[in-house]
Design an enzyme around this catalytic site. Sequence first.
Site, short mmCIF file in Angstrom:
data_model
loop_
_atom_site.label_atom_id
_atom_site.label_comp_id
_atom_site.label_asym_id
_atom_site.label_seq_id
_atom_site.Cartn_x
_atom_site.Cartn_y
_atom_site.Cartn_z
N CYS A 27 -0.22 4.22 2.32
CA CYS A 27 -0.22 4.04 3.55
C CYS A 27 1.31 4.22 4.00
CB CYS A 27 -0.62 2.71 4.00
SG CYS A 27 -2.04 1.88 3.28
N ASP A 28 2.09 3.54 3.45
CA ASP A 28 3.55 3.37 3.70
C ASP A 28 4.60 4.53 3.00
OD1 ASP A 28 2.53 1.37 5.46
OD2 ASP A 28 2.93 -0.05 4.06
N CYS B 182 0.89 -1.15 -0.12
CA CYS B 182 -0.03 -0.07 -0.07
C CYS B 182 0.85 1.08 -0.03
CB CYS B 182 -0.75 -0.01 1.34
SG CYS B 182 -1.81 1.47 1.53
#
Length: 306
Positions: free
Chosen positions: A137-138, A134
């Site tokens: 997200c990261d 992701c």
Amino acid sequence: MNQVYDVIVVGSGPAGLSAAIYGQRAGLSMIVMEASYVSGGQVQNTYEVDNYPGLPGVSGMELAEKFRAHAENMGTEFVRAEVTGITEDEGVKTIHTKDGNYRTKAVILAPGATHRMLGVPGEAKLAGMGVSYCATCDGAFFRNKTVAVIGGGDVAVEDAIFLARGCKKVYVVHRRDQLRAAGILQKRLMELDNVVMKWDSVVDEIVGEEQVEAVKLHHVKTGREEMCEVDGVFVAVGIQPNSEAFRGLVDADEAGYLIAGEDTKTSHAGIFAAGDVRTKMLRQIITATADGANAITAVQEYLLKL
Ligand code: NAP
């Protein structure tokens, strides 16, 4: 447990939330079951959605919140529970969850899909230690660092474009010499100075002890091996349907997608499949929301015949 709903929707991505909106408009007694704390499914992980009509450039998170708020404002009741299976007795279906059972006349399965793994040495060991699925997200953890994105579809190219904004360098490793992603995304990608394409290349191993240190690649045409030093690896090699709990109950194809056409009817009377989990030509937000609407229409037709 005594109440028998008209319909229970399993999943709160675009298909499930669209079914909720249409179900509320139709005056059906219903609940939406969601396994996660947040609604929206895969849309949550999309930085920017640029092909949903009327909302150009909306963030995935904002779009998911809008869908959820719309369904809530229409009076939808949400239940957080993971569905483990469905049984049927004299036309009444029981949805089993770890926290209790729910009874209903019809079911709309909209559990969506999740990312696939690459399946190479080092991937599982270094998941969360540089291996990610992701980018939104990261991605922030890799500011000014070098990363590799694996894959050539819409998700891989969107991820690479997103990561290139903060990373020093982004390798895109694709197993062919042509991307699968939409033309507009390809054009944007090719305009970025810090993106380096690794065409016709496959990953043999993700290398690192405590953290990702490199990806070992080989060129499929020349056989040449290469060690590419990276701090992170973003795997975007497609999706798989979240259909395990329903196989056996509903016919599925070889890849596990529940077999259903545009009318969302499955092989099991009163069970409908909507969104990414069903067999279809195009898996996008707009086709998922359309499925939710169609599924409620099919449910109404089914309920009339009971
Ligand atoms: P996808 O379209 O299936 O692409 C997967 C990519 O990974 C392909 O390029 C494929 O290569 C490659 N791949 C698959 N297995 C591999 C392996 N073992 N090793 C190396 N490479 C591998 O999947 P996706 O990008 O996750 O997208 C999923 C669906 O969501 C698609 O239908 C997509 O159109 C949709 N989507 C739409 C949007 C949008 O409209 N904005 C955004 C995101 C996703 P090949 O090309 O050689 O097969």
